[in-house]
Design a protein around this motif. Structure first.
Motif, short mmCIF file in Angstrom:
data_model
loop_
_atom_site.label_atom_id
_atom_site.label_comp_id
_atom_site.label_asym_id
_atom_site.label_seq_id
_atom_site.Cartn_x
_atom_site.Cartn_y
_atom_site.Cartn_z
N LEU A 143 -62.84 28.60 -55.52
CA LEU A 143 -62.31 29.82 -54.92
C LEU A 143 -62.92 31.05 -55.58
CD1 LEU A 143 -58.53 28.87 -54.61
CD2 LEU A 143 -60.25 28.90 -52.79
N ARG A 144 -62.95 31.07 -56.90
CA ARG A 144 -63.45 32.25 -57.62
C ARG A 144 -64.96 32.42 -57.45
NH1 ARG A 144 -59.58 34.38 -60.93
NH2 ARG A 144 -57.82 33.02 -61.54
N ARG A 145 -65.69 31.33 -57.51
CA ARG A 145 -67.16 31.41 -57.51
C ARG A 145 -67.75 31.55 -56.11
NH1 ARG A 145 -69.62 25.97 -59.04
NH2 ARG A 145 -69.05 25.65 -56.85
N ASP A 146 -67.12 30.88 -55.12
CA ASP A 146 -67.71 30.83 -53.78
C ASP A 146 -66.91 31.60 -52.73
OD1 ASP A 146 -69.91 29.19 -54.51
OD2 ASP A 146 -68.59 27.44 -54.51
N SER A 196 -63.89 44.01 -53.31
CA SER A 196 -63.42 43.16 -54.41
C SER A 196 -62.36 42.22 -53.87
CB SER A 196 -62.84 44.03 -55.54
OG SER A 196 -62.26 43.20 -56.54
N LEU A 197 -62.55 40.92 -54.09
CA LEU A 197 -61.59 39.89 -53.67
C LEU A 197 -61.19 39.11 -54.91
CD1 LEU A 197 -63.48 38.54 -50.51
CD2 LEU A 197 -61.74 40.32 -50.59
N GLY A 198 -59.89 38.97 -55.15
CA GLY A 198 -59.45 38.31 -56.36
C GLY A 198 -58.29 37.36 -56.14
N MET A 251 -54.26 36.46 -52.40
CA MET A 251 -55.56 37.07 -52.63
C MET A 251 -55.45 38.59 -52.61
SD MET A 251 -59.06 36.69 -50.36
CE MET A 251 -58.43 37.74 -49.03
N ARG A 252 -55.94 39.23 -53.66
CA ARG A 252 -56.03 40.68 -53.69
C ARG A 252 -57.33 41.10 -53.01
NH1 ARG A 252 -55.42 39.23 -58.85
NH2 ARG A 252 -57.50 40.07 -59.35
#
Length: 409
Positions: free
Chosen positions: A292-295, A343-345, A367-368
């Motif tokens: 999720l974080r990397r891709d 920015s997606l977090g 998800m932010r």
């Protein structure tokens, strides 16, 4: 199209392919009543409702859900459902728990009901046909699934206290008098009693969960598969039944080609086997978070075609509609082209994993997002979304096979 609906697609970089291609909104009310004040506890209705709600979200439904509801809470949920149906194309109502028929009319039994005499029926229970009327007045397609035909302890007390001028309670549920653009599925035949099951789910819910998301399958073919599974699992003791008046073919998950051949009825997995399957995916939560974080939350917009094929493969089901990789590439490219930066977090602690076998799982998380437009006169988009991904473990890593999201306040 409303702002929240636009944002829901924006969060995933999947705007409308065209105005005509926009899927109609699909809204579901899912209720599971199992802990009764006057009738003991049913083991599976809440589990059934929770699992059905999750499955419906994974194929694009907006879901309103409630479990172990009293009369007031049940009526409030129905009112919320009615409001949410405005502008929707499909409405769905799923109920698991105690239900009964009195003089041919079907009722949902709230968990706080005290049905010791027929005169209390209108005050303590909720007629199912009133929910159906709400759906038929507001949507083109109305779907009802009733796993509410369990042996009912209220039927005896109602019949015992009935007079010749009062209602008589019977076992099971009755057919509905008439329907308009509706499909109604019963967990067993009219007037018959269904089984609650010995595992996590009832036989009907288990079969429904297994078949509802098969691409290209009509609802009628789905019910044939469900009925076959239930008949097999209950050794002919229970036979699901349906009535309907749909004017068009309905598929929960549209498919590009012909409907797949029906799967053979599945035997329930043993407890050790289920535990092993859950461990095989559950132990891999770290790799899912890394994916999720990397891709997913850091798409490479410079090589969008390669990114999409790596993350989604050749196709994926987005909000209940199947798109090929080229279509996903186009809308993602067009979407990100609007923004100077973004920015997606992943919200810390929000990731929830639900295993569905050795190589499949469902990941739900908050998800932010923060999009800064190139056009300085345009509004900046910030907030949070609840994202649900169906993931499959491929040789090269995790891949998305289904995707939905919903705006969070």
């Amino acid at each position: 199209m409303g702002r929240l609906a636009i944002l829901a697609w924006a969060f995933l970089g999947l705007l409308l392919l065209s105005a005509d291609a926009e899927p109609a909104r699909r809204v579901a009310l899912v209720i599971g009543n199992g802990t009764y004040a006057e009738a003991g506890t049913l083991a599976n209705p809440v589990n059934d409702a929770l699992d059905i709600a999750d499955k419906l979200r994974s194929i694009g439904f907006e879901v309103i859900e409630g479990n172990d509801l009293g009369k007031r809470e049940l009526e409030r949920s129905i009112g919320e459902f009615s409001d949410a149906l405005e502008g929707a194309g499909v409405g769905l109502f799923y109920y698991a728990g105690h239900g009964l028929q009195v003089d041919g009319r079907n009722y949902i039994v709230p968990v706080d009901a005290k049905l010791d005499m027929p005169v209390k029926l209108q005050l303590e229970a909720v007629p199912i046909d009133e929910v159906l009327d709400i759906m038929e007045q507001q949507t083109k397609v109305s779907l009802v699934f009733l796993d509410a035909c369990r042996n009912n302890p209220f039927a005896r007390s109602l019949s015992r206290t009935a007079t010749t001028r009062s209602a008589t309670a019977l076992a099971g549920l009755a057919q509905f008098d008439s329907t308009r653009g509706s499909f109604i599925a019963f967990s067993t035949a009219p007037g018959a009693v269904a089984m609650d099951g010995t595992g996590r789910n009832s036989p009907f819910a288990s079969a429904l969960l297994r078949h509802i998301a098969e691409p290209g399958q009509s609802i009628n073919d789905m019910m044939i598969a469900v009925r076959r599974d239930v008949v097999s699992q209950t050794r002919e003791g229970q036979r699901p039944w349906e009535q309907g008046s749909l004017l068009e073919r309905f598929e929960f998950v549209p498919g590009d080609g012909p409907a797949p051949k029906p799967k053979p009825a599945a035997e329930p997995a043993s407890a050790p086997r289920v535990a092993a399957l859950e461990r095989s995916v559950g132990d891999d939560k770290a790799s899912i978070e890394q994916f999720l974080r990397r891709d997913y939350l850091a798409p490479d917009t410079r090589t969008m075609a390669e990114t999409v094929k790596r993350i989604y493969g050749s196709s994926a089901t987005i909000f209940g509609t199947r798109y090929d990789a080229d279509a996903i590439v186009k809308v993602k490219t067009d979407w990100f082209a609007q923004w100077a930066s973004w920015s997606l977090g992943l919200e810390p602690g929000s990731l929830e994993i639900t295993p569905h076998g050795e190589d499949r799982t469902e990941a739900a998380f908050a998800m932010r997002y923060d999009y800064v437009p190139k056009d300085k006169s345009a509004a900046r988009l910030t907030g949070k979304a609840r994202v649900t991904l169906g993931l499959v473990k491929a040789a090269e890593g995790w891949r998305i096979e289904s995707e939905t999201s919903q705006a969070m306040q």
